[in-house]
Design an enzyme around this catalytic site. Structure first.
Site, PDB file in Angstrom:
ATOM      1  N   GLY A  32       0.804  -1.211   0.000  1.00  9.00           N
ATOM      2  CA  GLY A  32       0.000   0.000   0.000  1.00  9.00           C
ATOM      3  C   GLY A  32       0.836   1.259   0.000  1.00  9.00           C
ATOM      4  O   GLY A  32       1.965   1.294  -0.507  1.00  9.00           O
ATOM      5  N   GLY A  42      -0.993   7.015 -12.026  1.00  6.60           N
ATOM      6  CA  GLY A  42      -2.102   6.932 -11.089  1.00  6.60           C
ATOM      7  C   GLY A  42      -2.883   8.231 -11.054  1.00  6.60           C
ATOM      8  O   GLY A  42      -2.846   9.025 -12.000  1.00  6.60           O
ATOM      9  N   SER A  43      -3.582   8.451  -9.961  1.00  7.51           N
ATOM     10  CA  SER A  43      -4.446   9.618  -9.852  1.00  7.51           C
ATOM     11  C   SER A  43      -3.633  10.901  -9.709  1.00  7.51           C
ATOM     12  O   SER A  43      -2.491  10.888  -9.250  1.00  7.51           O
ATOM     13  CB  SER A  43      -5.377   9.467  -8.645  1.00  7.51           C
ATOM     14  OG  SER A  43      -4.651   9.609  -7.433  1.00  7.51           O
ATOM     15  N   GLU A  82       2.420  10.259 -14.809  1.00  4.73           N
ATOM     16  CA  GLU A  82       1.350  10.087 -15.792  1.00  4.73           C
ATOM     17  C   GLU A  82       0.074   9.955 -14.988  1.00  4.73           C
ATOM     18  O   GLU A  82      -0.157   8.948 -14.327  1.00  4.73           O
ATOM     19  CB  GLU A  82       1.619   8.861 -16.661  1.00  4.73           C
ATOM     20  CG  GLU A  82       0.838   8.886 -17.967  1.00  4.73           C
ATOM     21  CD  GLU A  82      -0.629   8.591 -17.791  1.00  4.73           C
ATOM     22  OE1 GLU A  82      -1.443   9.540 -17.845  1.00  4.73           O
ATOM     23  OE2 GLU A  82      -0.980   7.422 -17.586  1.00  4.73           O
ATOM     24  N   LEU A  83      -0.775  10.980 -15.036  1.00  2.00           N
ATOM     25  CA  LEU A  83      -1.876  11.099 -14.099  1.00  2.00           C
ATOM     26  C   LEU A  83      -3.229  10.966 -14.803  1.00  2.00           C
ATOM     27  O   LEU A  83      -3.335  10.281 -15.799  1.00  2.00           O
ATOM     28  CB  LEU A  83      -1.740  12.432 -13.353  1.00  2.00           C
ATOM     29  CG  LEU A  83      -0.336  12.663 -12.745  1.00  2.00           C
ATOM     30  CD1 LEU A  83      -0.260  14.024 -12.066  1.00  2.00           C
ATOM     31  CD2 LEU A  83       0.044  11.549 -11.789  1.00  2.00           C
ATOM     32  N   GLY A  84      -4.245  11.602 -14.268  1.00  4.83           N
ATOM     33  CA  GLY A  84      -5.592  11.398 -14.760  1.00  4.83           C
ATOM     34  C   GLY A  84      -5.894  12.167 -16.028  1.00  4.83           C
ATOM     35  O   GLY A  84      -5.059  12.876 -16.586  1.00  4.83           O
ATOM     36  N   GLU A 110     -12.852  13.633 -13.404  1.00  2.70           N
ATOM     37  CA  GLU A 110     -12.563  12.333 -14.015  1.00  2.70           C
ATOM     38  C   GLU A 110     -13.394  11.277 -13.295  1.00  2.70           C
ATOM     39  O   GLU A 110     -13.228  11.062 -12.096  1.00  2.70           O
ATOM     40  CB  GLU A 110     -11.074  12.002 -13.896  1.00  2.70           C
ATOM     41  CG  GLU A 110     -10.719  10.677 -14.537  1.00  2.70           C
ATOM     42  CD  GLU A 110      -9.261  10.295 -14.361  1.00  2.70           C
ATOM     43  OE1 GLU A 110      -8.707   9.594 -15.230  1.00  2.70           O
ATOM     44  OE2 GLU A 110      -8.671  10.685 -13.332  1.00  2.70           O
ATOM     45  N   VAL A 111     -14.281  10.622 -14.019  1.00  2.00           N
ATOM     46  CA  VAL A 111     -15.193   9.654 -13.406  1.00  2.00           C
ATOM     47  C   VAL A 111     -14.514   8.311 -13.175  1.00  2.00           C
ATOM     48  O   VAL A 111     -14.703   7.664 -12.148  1.00  2.00           O
ATOM     49  CB  VAL A 111     -16.448   9.474 -14.278  1.00  2.00           C
ATOM     50  CG1 VAL A 111     -17.388   8.432 -13.664  1.00  2.00           C
ATOM     51  CG2 VAL A 111     -17.171  10.807 -14.442  1.00  2.00           C
ATOM     52  N   PHE A 112     -13.729   7.849 -14.122  1.00  2.00           N
ATOM     53  CA  PHE A 112     -13.106   6.530 -14.114  1.00  2.00           C
ATOM     54  C   PHE A 112     -14.167   5.434 -14.011  1.00  2.00           C
ATOM     55  O   PHE A 112     -14.061   4.482 -13.237  1.00  2.00           O
ATOM     56  CB  PHE A 112     -12.079   6.407 -12.983  1.00  2.00           C
ATOM     57  CG  PHE A 112     -10.767   5.814 -13.451  1.00  2.00           C
ATOM     58  CD1 PHE A 112      -9.991   6.468 -14.384  1.00  2.00           C
ATOM     59  CD2 PHE A 112     -10.316   4.584 -12.962  1.00  2.00           C
ATOM     60  CE1 PHE A 112      -8.791   5.934 -14.823  1.00  2.00           C
ATOM     61  CE2 PHE A 112      -9.119   4.039 -13.396  1.00  2.00           C
ATOM     62  CZ  PHE A 112      -8.361   4.714 -14.327  1.00  2.00           C
TER      63      PHE A 112
END
Length: 486
Positions: free
Chosen positions: A210, A230-231, A252-254, A380-382
């Site tokens: 984690g 990731g986010s 590299e994000l949303g 960003e809904v994802f």
């Protein structure tokens, strides 16, 4: 013994071979059924420290080998992945909830990352520089040392391999922390591949865990480059920590990607592209089409056709059916999706299709009459949600597209490709697809976003890969020592 036999890795992680993690074990849970289908070892900060110590030593020997050896291992890895693609696809379906088509696509695409890695190992690694002195002056790229890779759950193997392959190819060692929700398909499978390909022991470690493990990897002094996917919220924290430690961080994000649909399009083709862009892999892709911007002249028909398409898409357990859409990854993500849809409806959006779920299976959803102040349009809904807004002029479409602080991918659908070219130049975006939707990736193409989507292009193609995972060293050489006045 069959390749990737669970008896080999069950309850283990990979660090100088298959071994127990200091954090115990964690179940592999199938999102479609909630069943436990395996287990893996969980790492701690102590595991990170041990792995980086080993990796730093192994890296020096790896970097000293002829480039042909690194290229050979990369080619072997590509071949093994091609041969074992059904095994990878199986785990992508069961562990990540991937539809059969998406799983097969990812399993086939990932091999290209290692074939491109072989080309990266063989590429020119410097240039001759002009100099006013009687000497040879050059700039060469040298390995950074140990690279930390933190990868997400949605395309777990691709989004790990696009950093792992070039980092190894350029002479580095790699510590990979996969998302614990996809530790098998996004990490342990790759450990088996690279071992089979002949990668020397100690160079590659897979440490599922984690936040504690991710933080330890960023903070570890021997890790000189962090590659994070990731986010945006998590990426900010990674970037802040890396900056404080004077480390390079590739983030590299949303994305909240716009698809601009002009009024001269082939409407059925445009709707098909829009549906694919929004609903592929349940919308759990950073490049997902998150905003459909449609000219008012065709808006109503576009919404009607998109809603009809959404209603017909089967959703089900991808391991036992051919449903193209499976479950979202977990209940937390499902509840977040539904909250955004519900609040958008309350803000004035009309649910033209979907908006419901059963267990982790969320129906493809179309939100008509979406506005910028609606949560599902602004964020960003994802998830498998397609907000659709109307515009009347090209200038209005550009304004709508640029209102988002994200800048990853942009699609423009029109018969006038030169007009699309002009529009693209006015919208900040790392990726633009003219007459295609927003989701695409190739090992040989540059990839990255701007704004809230990350720190620009950092992956894809030999040149970008070399720059991403090496340091520049200036070297001069002359036949005799320069005389000095003292």
């Amino acid at each position: 013994m069959t390749f990737f036999d669970p008896q080999t890795w069950s309850g283990r992680l990979y660090s100088s071979g298959w071994t127990s993690g200091a954090g115990g074990t964690h179940d592999v849970v199938e999102p479609a059924t909630g069943e436990t289908i395996g287990s893996f070892g969980v790492a701690t900060a102590d595991d990170v420290a041990r792995a980086t110590h080993v990796a730093a030593k192994a890296q020096r020997d790896w970097a000293a080998l002829p480039y042909t050896e690194r290229a050979r291992v990369m080619r072997n890895a590509g071949r093994v992945i091609e041969e074992q693609a059904p095994v990878l696809a199986h785990w992508l379906v069961r562990e990540a909830g991937s539809g059969q088509g998406k799983a097969a696509f990812e399993a086939s695409l990932v091999a290209g990352e290692y074939h491109t890695g072989a080309a990266t190992a063989e590429a020119p690694y410097g240039q001759l520089l002009r100099t006013a002195q009687p000497r040879l002056s050059m700039a060469r790229r040298v390995p950074a040392g140990v690279v930390g890779v933190i990868s997400p759950f949605n395309f777990p193997q691709i989004l790990a391999s696009r950093s792992v392959a070039p980092a190894l190819a350029t002479g580095n060692a790699v510590i990979l922390k996969p998302d614990p929700r996809t530790a098998v398909s996004g990490g342990l499978f790759l450990a088996a591949v690279l071992a089979e390909a002949g990668l020397p022991e100690g160079l590659f470690h897979v440490l599922p865990g984690g936040i504690e493990v991710g933080s330890a990897l960023v903070e570890e002094p021997r890790v000189r480059i962090i590659s994070f996917t990731g986010s945006t919220a998590a990426g900010r924290k990674v970037g802040e920590s890396a900056g404080r430690l004077l480390k390079r961080a590739h983030l590299e994000l949303g994305g909240n990607n716009a698809l601009i649909v002009l009024d001269d399009v082939d409407l059925p083709a445009a709707v098909s592209a829009g549906a694919w862009g929004s609903f592929l892999h349940q919308g759990q892709i950073c490049m997902t089409t998150g905003r459909h911007l449609v000219h008012e002249r065709i808006y109503d028909e576009y919404v009607e056709r998109l809603a009809a398409t959404a209603e017909k898409i089967p959703v089900g357990n991808p391991a036992t059916s051919d449903a193209p859409l499976g479950p979202v990854i977990d209940a937390h993500q499902r509840d977040r999706i539904h909250d955004l849809v519900t609040r958008s409806k309350e803000a004035g959006a009309r649910v033209a299709a979907g908006g419901t779920y059963e267990d982790l299976f969320y129906r493809p959803t179309v939100l008509a009459e979406s506005g910028y102040d609606h949560p599902a349009f602004a964020d960003e809904v994802f998830g498998p949600v397609a907000p659709v807004a109307r515009f009347s002029t090209v200038e209005e479409a550009i304004a709508l597209a640029t209102q988002s602080e994200y800048g990853l991918s942009l699609g423009i659908l029109t018969k006038d490709v030169m007009k699309a070219w002009e529009i693209a130049g006015q919208i900040p975006s790392g990726i633009v697809h003219i007459n295609d939707q927003t989701v695409d990736d190739e090992p040989t193409a540059p990839f990255g976003g701007v704004g809230f989507s990350g720190t620009g292009t950092r992956f894809g193609g030999v040149e970008a890969n070399v720059e991403a995972f090496t340091e520049t060293q200036w070297v001069t050489m002359q036949g005799s020592i320069t005389p000095y006045p003292f």
